[in-house]
Motif scaffolding. Structure first.
Motif: not given
Lengths: 116, 112
Positions: B58-65
């Motif tokens: 999505g818009e803010v994916p960094d740091g997540y899986n």
């Protein structure tokens, strides 16, 4: 750019009166959906009303109606006969286009306080 | 019919720790989403899924899986939590892409 703008960070309304919460949107897609959500102090997000870009009539759901002005790109929420339980944050949101990433684009919200 | 549920409701992590947030829906929805909400802002999409076995950024994916091994579940993982990930996380689901999305109650995460 696809964007939702809510210019009223906070509003007051007297119980039993009507109130309009403003929302303007920006998209170049001809097909889009507009939504309003309510977030009470308990934190959950509650769906209120939906307006499709091709809908000819303004959407209504009970005491909620959406004043859709396509040429002005506005989708204001009207709450009639305000109740104390209407005190909450209200978010306008948009899903732009049929081939989008399906994400809801949210505005920053308007906090409504209903006075007795 | 519970709708959309999220576990846990609250969590405090130390920087560098990992955790998984679980979202479950019983409405047989194809589409599921993870959002974060920060103070004074609306929700921002982290990741989403258009069906079992699929995920997308999505818009803010960094740091997540994320993973969607079963249709009814959508997991959000933080491998190495950072203070910037302190937020309220909402899961949502919808029947079609342009339908209304139904939200879970949220998870309040604090990273120290």
């Amino acid at each position: 750019a696809q964007k939702i703008t809510q210019t009223q960070p906070g509003m007051f309304v007297q119980e039993k009166e009507a109130v309009t919460l403003d929302c303007t949107y920006d998209t170049s897609d001809p097909s889009y959906g507009l939504f309003w959500y309510k977030q009470p102090s308990s934190g959950e997000m509650i769906f209120l009303i939906y307006q499709g870009s091709y809908d000819q009539q303004n959407a209504t759901e009970g005491r909620y109606s959406l004043n859709f002005q396509k040429a002005r790109k506005s989708a204001n929420l009207v709450i009639s006969a305000s109740q104390l339980g209407d005190s909450a944050m209200y978010f306008c949101a948009m899903i732009p286009g049929r081939d989008s990433s399906y994400k809801l684009i949210f505005g920053s919200g308007t906090r409504l306080l209903v006075r007795p | 019919n519970a709708g959309v549920t999220q576990t846990p409701k609250f969590r405090v992590l130390k920087t560098g720790q990992s955790m998984t947030l679980l979202c479950a829906q019983d409405m047989n929805h194809e589409y599921m989403y993870w959002y974060r909400q920060d103070p004074g802002m609306g929700l921002r999409l982290i990741h989403y899924s258009v069906g079992e076995g699929t995920t997308a950024k999505g818009e803010v994916p960094d740091g997540y899986n994320v993973s969607r091994l079963k249709k009814q579940n959508f997991l959000l993982g933080l491998e190495s939590a950072a203070p910037s990930q302190t937020s309220v996380y909402f899961c949502a689901s919808s029947y079609l892409a342009d339908n209304e999305q139904f939200f879970g109650p949220g998870t309040r995460l604090t990273v120290l």
